[in-house]
Design an enzyme around this catalytic site. Structure first.
Site, PDB file in Angstrom:
ATOM      1  N   HIS A  40       0.848  -1.197   0.000  1.00  0.00           N
ATOM      2  CA  HIS A  40       0.000   0.000   0.000  1.00  0.00           C
ATOM      3  C   HIS A  40       0.880   1.243   0.000  1.00  0.00           C
ATOM      4  CE1 HIS A  40       0.837   0.897   4.211  1.00  0.00           C
ATOM      5  NE2 HIS A  40       0.618  -0.381   4.505  1.00  0.00           N
ATOM      6  N   ASP A  45      -4.884   3.663   9.934  1.00  0.00           N
ATOM      7  CA  ASP A  45      -5.015   3.028  11.246  1.00  0.00           C
ATOM      8  C   ASP A  45      -6.123   1.980  11.219  1.00  0.00           C
ATOM      9  OD1 ASP A  45      -3.088   4.755  12.247  1.00  0.00           O
ATOM     10  OD2 ASP A  45      -4.572   6.247  12.873  1.00  0.00           O
ATOM     11  N   TYR A  73      -9.808  13.869   4.969  1.00  0.00           N
ATOM     12  CA  TYR A  73     -10.421  12.982   5.953  1.00  0.00           C
ATOM     13  C   TYR A  73     -11.682  13.609   6.521  1.00  0.00           C
ATOM     14  CZ  TYR A  73      -5.739  10.788   6.329  1.00  0.00           C
ATOM     15  OH  TYR A  73      -4.548  10.162   6.083  1.00  0.00           O
ATOM     16  N   TYR A 183      -0.759  13.275  10.942  1.00  0.00           N
ATOM     17  CA  TYR A 183      -1.536  12.328  11.735  1.00  0.00           C
ATOM     18  C   TYR A 183      -2.789  13.012  12.270  1.00  0.00           C
ATOM     19  CZ  TYR A 183       1.951   8.583  11.864  1.00  0.00           C
ATOM     20  OH  TYR A 183       2.804   7.561  11.531  1.00  0.00           O
ATOM     21  N   LEU A 204     -12.838   7.775  12.038  1.00  0.00           N
ATOM     22  CA  LEU A 204     -11.986   8.404  11.030  1.00  0.00           C
ATOM     23  C   LEU A 204     -12.208   7.739   9.684  1.00  0.00           C
ATOM     24  CD1 LEU A 204      -9.710  10.422  10.342  1.00  0.00           C
ATOM     25  CD2 LEU A 204      -8.064   8.631  10.931  1.00  0.00           C
TER      26      LEU A 204
END
Length: 333
Positions: A40, A45, A73, A183, A204
């Site tokens: 990937h 996560d 996101y 992050y 998320l």
């Protein structure tokens, strides 16, 4: 032992379900295609869902060219709760009352603006970052804390979508547009710390990586059914200018030779993954802009991505950067 030619060389996008690690997804893709070379281009996560770009077969060599894109996101930040992993999968290490101002959407949006722009961000203790060959997350699970260093990132925008109050507490639903390496768990942690109550990620979802959005993704179940038909066009994903090799250039390609810097270059007309405004508008157009020193150009031959070349000002030519003996399939866009 010489590696056997692969049956597949392609790039796909998986809609990763929450609860699976990115490595779990890679293993599933390996089984589906019967191919060991699968990787990937950016960890999600286990808690997170959404866009995970995966390279199969010789196309795995594209990973370093696909990691620099911005990302989008949607995150649900839980205020008043800190965990050791900075998300809902970790152990709660602190709770605190949430300031009443945090329930005001206008004030919440103003507060989020403080976290936009360039910054040095401290990664979570539970992350895939390596220190002297050891992953921070592996060390943390064994009770060791590695000395992580802040990393430069850019948060392009944070848009408050909703303030949600439930019996479990107060939550902010936020749309995030960020640079590579950012992050979201760290953002949630830092937002909570600045409010004085702590914060962590409750949900998320990655919505986009560069031009690639969730609309181009398939589920693992769909991938089992359609296989290589899920392939995406690597030219659209890379966002590079490209050239179509002629007969003479194909011979140079086969020998890893230089290509003329005067070769006609092309680019997509707008976003290749979106419908054009007018059906009569061509999908690609000639690109007349001079090559910049170090610019990477994709080379197409026989309907496949055959190589990536880099322009050398010193040599006045395009020189090979990554040549595929087995071209990468050009799929959907």
């Amino acid at each position: 032992m010489k590696r056997q030619p692969s049956e597949f060389s392609l790039v796909i996008a998986i809609d990763k379900p929450s609860g699976m690690s990115s490595h779990d997804v890679v293993n599933r893709v390996r089984r589906i295609f019967g191919e060991r070379r699968v990787g990937h281009t950016g960890t999600l996560d286990p808690l997170a869902s959404g866009v995970l770009q995966v390279c199969v077969g010789p196309a795995a060599r594209l990973d370093k060219y696909l990691v620099d894109h911005d990302k989008r996101y949607e995150v649900l930040v839980r205020l008043g709760v800190e965990t050791d992993t900075d998300d809902a999968l970790g152990q709660v290490i602190r709770t605190a009352p949430v300031p009443c101002q945090a329930a005001n959407p206008h004030l919440a949006q103003e507060f989020l603006r403080r976290f936009e722009g360039f910054q040095n961000q401290m990664p979570p203790l539970y992350s895939a970052i390596k220190v002297n060959g050891a992953k921070a997350c592996d060390a943390a699970r064994k009770g060791r804390v590695l000395q992580l260093q802040p990393r430069p990132v850019e948060v392009y925008s944070l848009q408050l979508l909703a303030v949600e109050e439930t019996e479990d507490g107060l939550f902010w639903r936020v749309a995030c547009h960020v640079s590579k390496g950012t992050y979201i768990r760290s953002l949630a942690r830092d937002i909570g710390a600045a409010l004085g109550c702590g914060g962590s990620v409750e949900q998320l979802r990655r919505l986009a990586v560069g031009r690639l959005t969730e609309a181009q993704c398939v589920s693992l179940k769909q991938l089992e059914e359609c296989g290589a038909e899920a392939a995406l066009d690597p030219l659209a994903l890379l966002g590079l200018r490209f050239l179509f090799a002629d007969e003479h250039q194909e011979k140079s390609l086969a020998n890893g030779g230089k290509l003329s810097a005067r070769s006609p270059l092309y680019q997509f007309n707008g976003d290749p993954f979106r419908e054009t405004v007018c059906a009569c508008m061509p999908r690609i157009r000639a690109s007349e802009e001079p090559l910049a020193d170090g610019e990477v150009v994709a080379v197409v031959s026989g309907g496949l991505l055959r190589a990536l070349y880099r322009f050398s000002q010193e040599k006045g030519a395009l020189v090979p950067d990554c040549v595929f003996s087995q071209g990468v399939r050009r799929g959907r866009c």
